[in-house]
Motif scaffolding. Structure first.
Motif, short mmCIF file in Angstrom:
data_model
loop_
_atom_site.label_atom_id
_atom_site.label_comp_id
_atom_site.label_asym_id
_atom_site.label_seq_id
_atom_site.Cartn_x
_atom_site.Cartn_y
_atom_site.Cartn_z
N GLN A 1 2.36 0.42 -3.81
CA GLN A 1 2.90 1.76 -3.39
C GLN A 1 1.82 2.58 -2.67
O GLN A 1 2.12 3.54 -1.97
CB GLN A 1 3.14 2.42 -4.99
CG GLN A 1 4.28 1.95 -5.79
CD GLN A 1 5.53 1.50 -5.39
OE1 GLN A 1 6.22 2.11 -4.57
NE2 GLN A 1 5.77 0.16 -5.29
N HIS B 1 9.96 1.75 -8.53
CA HIS B 1 9.16 1.17 -7.51
C HIS B 1 9.91 0.83 -6.22
O HIS B 1 10.84 0.24 -6.43
CB HIS B 1 8.48 0.05 -8.26
CG HIS B 1 6.98 0.25 -8.98
ND1 HIS B 1 6.02 -0.48 -8.91
CD2 HIS B 1 6.88 1.02 -9.93
CE1 HIS B 1 5.07 0.30 -9.59
NE2 HIS B 1 5.79 0.99 -10.21
N LEU B 2 8.93 0.82 -5.26
CA LEU B 2 9.46 0.46 -4.00
C LEU B 2 9.10 -0.88 -3.29
O LEU B 2 7.79 -1.16 -3.40
CB LEU B 2 9.36 1.35 -2.84
CG LEU B 2 10.55 2.68 -2.58
CD1 LEU B 2 9.75 3.80 -1.92
CD2 LEU B 2 11.68 2.29 -2.41
N ARG C 1 2.19 1.22 0.81
CA ARG C 1 3.20 2.03 1.68
C ARG C 1 2.94 3.42 2.19
O ARG C 1 3.12 3.57 3.25
CB ARG C 1 4.41 1.98 0.61
CG ARG C 1 4.96 0.68 0.27
CD ARG C 1 6.43 1.15 -0.50
NE ARG C 1 6.99 2.02 0.42
CZ ARG C 1 8.36 1.75 0.95
NH1 ARG C 1 8.61 0.70 0.96
NH2 ARG C 1 8.91 2.57 1.67
N GLU C 2 2.10 4.02 1.27
CA GLU C 2 1.70 5.34 1.89
C GLU C 2 0.68 5.29 2.95
O GLU C 2 1.07 6.15 3.73
CB GLU C 2 1.51 6.31 0.85
CG GLU C 2 2.68 6.56 -0.44
CD GLU C 2 2.53 7.46 -1.49
OE1 GLU C 2 1.60 8.31 -1.23
OE2 GLU C 2 3.05 7.46 -2.26
N TYR D 1 13.32 -1.76 -9.45
CA TYR D 1 12.79 -2.16 -8.16
C TYR D 1 13.72 -2.06 -6.99
O TYR D 1 14.66 -2.79 -6.97
CB TYR D 1 12.13 -3.46 -8.46
CG TYR D 1 11.33 -4.10 -7.35
CD1 TYR D 1 10.00 -4.06 -7.53
CD2 TYR D 1 11.92 -4.72 -6.32
CE1 TYR D 1 9.12 -4.62 -6.33
CE2 TYR D 1 11.09 -5.15 -5.05
CZ TYR D 1 9.80 -5.09 -5.32
OH TYR D 1 8.76 -5.42 -3.94
N GLY E 1 1.64 -4.76 -8.40
CA GLY E 1 0.84 -4.47 -7.23
C GLY E 1 0.27 -5.77 -6.57
O GLY E 1 -0.87 -5.67 -6.04
N CYS F 1 14.89 2.80 0.56
CA CYS F 1 14.09 3.90 0.36
C CYS F 1 14.66 5.27 0.54
O CYS F 1 14.46 6.23 0.01
CB CYS F 1 12.80 3.82 0.79
SG CYS F 1 12.68 4.14 2.68
N HIS G 1 -1.21 8.22 -7.58
CA HIS G 1 -1.23 7.00 -8.08
C HIS G 1 -2.31 6.80 -9.01
O HIS G 1 -1.87 5.63 -9.77
CB HIS G 1 -1.09 6.07 -7.03
CG HIS G 1 0.33 6.19 -6.30
ND1 HIS G 1 1.39 6.13 -6.73
CD2 HIS G 1 0.34 6.55 -4.77
CE1 HIS G 1 2.31 6.43 -5.82
NE2 HIS G 1 1.84 6.49 -4.62
N TRP H 1 -0.46 -0.18 -8.98
CA TRP H 1 0.00 0.81 -8.04
C TRP H 1 -0.40 0.49 -6.63
O TRP H 1 -0.03 1.13 -5.64
CB TRP H 1 -0.42 2.32 -8.26
CG TRP H 1 0.33 2.99 -9.49
CD1 TRP H 1 -0.37 2.82 -10.82
CD2 TRP H 1 1.47 3.34 -9.47
NE1 TRP H 1 0.53 3.49 -11.72
CE2 TRP H 1 1.70 3.66 -10.88
CE3 TRP H 1 2.67 3.44 -8.70
CZ2 TRP H 1 3.01 4.36 -11.09
CZ3 TRP H 1 3.65 4.00 -8.93
CH2 TRP H 1 3.96 4.44 -10.43
#
Ligand code: FMN
Ligand code: SF4
Ligand code: SF4
Ligand code: FES
Ligand code: FES
Lengths: 597, 240
Positions: free
Chosen positions: A29, A326-327, A32-33, A284, A346, A290, A20, A26
């Motif tokens: 995102q 984008h999630l 999330r990870e 989005y 973000g 997901c 990212h 970001w």
């Protein structure tokens, strides 16, 4: 090792940072990870991410604390979230959740001692036509019953990775029951872009105008107007955003469009990009969807190969456009367009002060169009087939068709496309509703319609809707249904403004009080006054609409609450017996002697 | 008096109020000596728009005056019984959301929340208290942070960011769980670079941020709002 110590945190986060980069937009995102790696966002990760992005720690903590799917405290390696939408509730989800917890010796909201599992509830997951539903580590589980939960419990006990679970657990059907021009007619990829290039952007904008197309995401704003305003707004870059947040409980039509009509949606975005002069678009996607990410990425890749995305689209020099996905991470408010833009950047999903509006100052302060999935699909059709064809369908102020997501007490829940102007009678017949008593049109933020009004029709002039259509048969406890809705709003308020942050809580407390048999006539007046404050003083649409189901019930369904009221003018909100609940929990008692008479 | 004929005006409760481009309704009102109740607004910082006390009716539609740019032909209703009653309800909401034990609070008499309540004729909290457990942070050698009294106006957040250039404060959580956080992994104010000389240490409208060892130096009865109305104090330039 304690689960709170992470000596290797930098190495663990390195691949995420690699993917990212260092742009702060970001952040969501990245978080999330991080959540996937650690099963929560450890304090050390917050410090590490803040240092990597060069932002204050408070910024990272602020975002991590905002979204439901991120968590500042550990959750289980397996996190099972039962959908608590009203249809899932009617299909038995509360009982299923108790069953599952009991089976695994677990309390909802708590993590098992070996950190293996946690169970909780979550706002509508968009599977109302195939519930009861849940999410396991973000993946949708449909058609739950005891048998399936037994299997799931076994898989978790055996620590089988979710990707190796039997696919039938995750099966999601489209359930298209009635299609019209949007869903039914064939569409050749590229047709809308070709037609747009052939007749020019200005002429295509005129077709949008002639079509009378209005936004399908709820507000019903003219697409031609929005696009022209953005087109003429000065800016370094223009952006187009597809709003696939679909957070309104009971709505699942965008899920089907994204699953089976992604090409049409992307084509609509590309036409819009050409018209407003955008080179970049965002889709989005709500966190609950997901599971569609991979398929959507493939659709985008195919379009790139076919010359429908990327540089010099269809050979047109200088027509460059691409789409990035984008999630989201569990926040209904992120469907509101300015909160969505904040989230894309973000940040916390907090609706912006307006003006300025996104068409002049949107993503990174640049001119931005935000449109619903279905709107963009319609726009593609119009670009290909012309505006007049579209305007011929529907009613005077509502041209074209509308896709409804029908669920609740009916034999055939699923997706139904109708020309605007269809009556509720007709819809209820088609979906096999047995003895319908009330319909919630457009979800909790919409309108609660009584059987006396079933002659009314779906249209911007009568019953506008973003797509949800939830049927309740005679005998359903409407107070309980409304209680479900007010809990939803209290859970989803972003917390920015006083009337909504506090008002949704007060509303929830009063409705609970009535449902528990402690309400009086005084509480009804309180609800009306609170409703007025939220509707008139709130910052955004969430607060404005949060009292709708309560006020509709008070006005149209006195039978739903009258019998619950006490004959007093006033009853204190303090519940003596309720206050003993903590003591009962601690001692593990629930017998008659542990209650007040 | 008469503003120059060329300047643009709006009307507030029938009074002509001049404005220049870029001014909000609140800016124009304050400059013209018209009081609009407010808690999260302070002209020294970027407008925020969260408390909603300053909502006015513009041509029949409610708008947030501290963020809404003034525009020609706006007919603004401000000091009406309806709006003031709704504002009172908002102040009551803030009271029951937090834990405001005014008689035991060092800010009593200097607190804008309390003063707004007086101004709006609030006689009781009306709603049921939430009694949310909230933290008191005494870790800093010079400053107390008592979140029981925080109304989430984000004035300290803005002051620290915009004036002190420090970002000591931020907001986390969501909905009723929204809370003020500080820039330290420990979560303690003492572990940040906050200083009593920071602007952010002097902007809190309530008693949530207090300088230590100042307690009751000015006796109750002789404090700011003991002899002045909030509508006077908030109109003074650079009030704190
Ligand atoms: C609380 C709230 C939630 C919303 N959620 C969605 C959503 O999930 N999807 C959507 O398309 N629009 C949603 N909207 C409406 C958007 O703000 C916006 O009007 C819409 O995306 C514009 O697209 P359209 O003109 O194509 O309808 C929501 C609005 C509010 C106030
Ligand atoms: S109305 Fe609710 S959701 Fe909207 S800004 Fe206010 S608190 Fe947030
Ligand atoms: S601590 Fe004070 S200034 Fe900061 S947000 Fe809370 S009430 Fe506002
Ligand atoms: S003063 Fe305007 S919203 Fe608080
Ligand atoms: S008097 Fe202490 S917070 Fe208001």
């Amino acid at each position: 090792m304690e689960p709170h110590e992470f000596p290797q945190i930098e190495q663990q986060l390195a691949p995420v940072f690699e993917r990212h980069g260092r742009e702060a937009h970001w952040l969501l995102q990245i978080l999330r990870e991080a959540q996937e790696i650690f099963h929560f966002i450890p304090s050390a990760a917050i410090t590490c991410i803040a240092a990597h992005l060069g932002v204050p720690r408070t910024r990272v903590e602020g975002v991590a604390g905002f979204y439901s799917f991120l968590s500042l405290k550990p959750v289980g390696e397996y996190r099972v979230l039962f959908s608590d939408n009203v249809t899932d509730q009617m299909q038995g989800n509360p009982e299923l959740m108790r069953y599952f917890c009991h089976k695994l010796w677990l309390e909802p909201g708590k993590v098992s001692e070996d950190n293996l599992l946690s169970v909780d509830s979550t706002s509508c997951t968009g599977m109302c036509d195939q519930g009861p539903a849940a999410l396991v580590n973000g993946w949708p589980l449909t058609n739950l019953d005891h048998e399936r939960l037994d299997l799931i419990a076994e898989l978790i006990r055996g620590r089988k990775p979710v990707c190796d679970w039997p696919p039938m657990l995750f099966e999601v059907k489209d359930n298209i029951r009635r299609s019209g021009t949007l869903l039914g007619e064939p569409f050749a990829s590229g047709a809308a872009i070709r037609a747009t290039l052939a007749r020019s952007s200005a002429a295509t904008l005129l077709e949008m105008e002639a079509s009378g197309l209005r936004g399908r995401g709820g507000a019903g704003f003219s697409v031609a107007r929005k696009w022209s305003m953005c087109r003429v707004s000065p800016g370094e870059k223009h952006y187009i955003v597809c709003n696939a947040d679909e957070g309104e409980p009971g709505t699942f039509k965008d899920r089907v469009l994204l699953n089976s009509y992604a090409d049409l949606v992307c084509e609509g975005m590309t036409v819009g990009a050409r018209i407003i002069g955008a080179t970049k678009g965002f889709l989005y996607l709500r966190g609950e969807y997901c599971y569609l990410l991979h398929k959507l990425e493939q659709a985008l890749a195919q379009r790139r190969v076919a010359g429908l995305l990327g540089r010099n689209i269809l050979g047109e020099t200088g027509f460059d456009f691409d789409i990035e996905i984008h999630l989201g991470a569990g926040a209904y408010i992120c469907g509101e367009e300015s909160a969505l833009i904040e989230s894309l950047e973000g940040k916390r999903g907090r609706p912006r002060n307006r003006p300025p509006f996104p068409v002049t100052h949107g993503y990174l302060d640049q001119p931005t169009v935000v449109d619903n999935v279905e709107t963009l699909a319609c726009a593609a059709r119009i670009a290909a087939q012309g505006g007049e064809w579209f305007a011929a369908m529907g009613t005077a102020q509502s041209s074209g068709s509308k896709i409804l997501s029908i669920a609740g007490d009916c034999a055939r829940p699923g997706i139904y496309e109708y020309p605007f102007g269809v009556t509720l009678h007709e819809i209820l017949d088609d979906c096999g509703a047995e003895d319908p008593y009330a319909v919630q049109v457009s979800g909790p933020s919409g309108i609660l319609v009584s059987s006396k009004e079933f002659g009314r029709c779906i249209s911007f002039e009568d019953l506008p809707t973003a797509g949800a259509f939830t049927v309740f048969k005679r005998g359903r406890d409407l107070l309980q249904i409304v209680q479900n809705f007010v809990h939803f709003f209290a859970h989803e308020s972003c917390g920015f403004c006083t009337p909504c942050r506090v008002g949704t809580q007060l509303q929830k407390k009063i409705v609970d009080k009535i449902a528990n048999g402690h309400g009086t006539a005084y509480d009804l007046e309180e609800l009306k006054q609170l409703g007025h404050i939220m509707q008139t003083m709130s910052h955004c649409g969430l607060g404005h609409t949060a009292p709708n189901p309560v006020l509709d019930m008070l006005k149209k369904f006195p039978d739903a609450y009258q019998h619950k009221l006490k004959d007093l003018a006033f009853e204190p909100a303090f519940d003596l017996d309720g206050a003993l609940e903590t003591a009962r929990n601690i001692t593990g008692r629930d017998d008659a002697w542990a209650h007040l008479p | 008096m008469g503003a120059p004929a060329m300047s643009k005006t709006i009307t507030i409760d029938g009074k002509n109020v001049p404005f220049s481009d870029g001014q909000t309704i609140m800016d124009a009102a304050l400059a013209a000596g018209v009081y609009i109740p407010h808690l999260c607004h302070n002209p020294q910082f970027e407008p925020h728009g969260s408390c909603k006390l300053c909502v006015v009716s513009v041509n029949g539609r409610n708008m947030t005056s501290c963020t809404m740019p003034a525009a020609e032909d706006m007919v603004v209703a401000n000091n009406t019984p309806e709006l003031n009653s709704d504002r009172k309800a908002l102040v009551q909401m803030l009271f029951v959301e937090g834990n405001h034990i005014c008689p035991a609070c060092e800010a009593s008499g200097n607190c804008q929340l309390q003063a707004a309540a007086y101004y709006l004729d609030m006689l009781s909290p009306h709603y049921t208290h939430f009694y949310q457990p909230r933290a008191v942070d005494a870790s800093h050698p010079e400053i107390f942070l008592d979140l029981n009294r925080c109304i989430l106006c984000e004035l300290c957040v803005r002051a620290s960011r915009e004036v002190d250039g420090k970002n000591v404060f931020g907001i986390s959580g969501r909905g009723i769980g929204t809370r003020l956080v500080v820039n330290a992994a420990s979560g303690r104010l003492g572990d940040t670079n906050f200083a009593a000389t920071d602007k952010a240490a002097h902007v809190c409208p309530t008693g949530a941020i207090l300088i230590k060892r100042q307690g009751y130096r000015i006796p109750i009865g002789q404090r700011t709002f003991d002899h002045k109305n909030i509508s006077e104090v908030q109109m003074e330039p650079d009030h704190e």
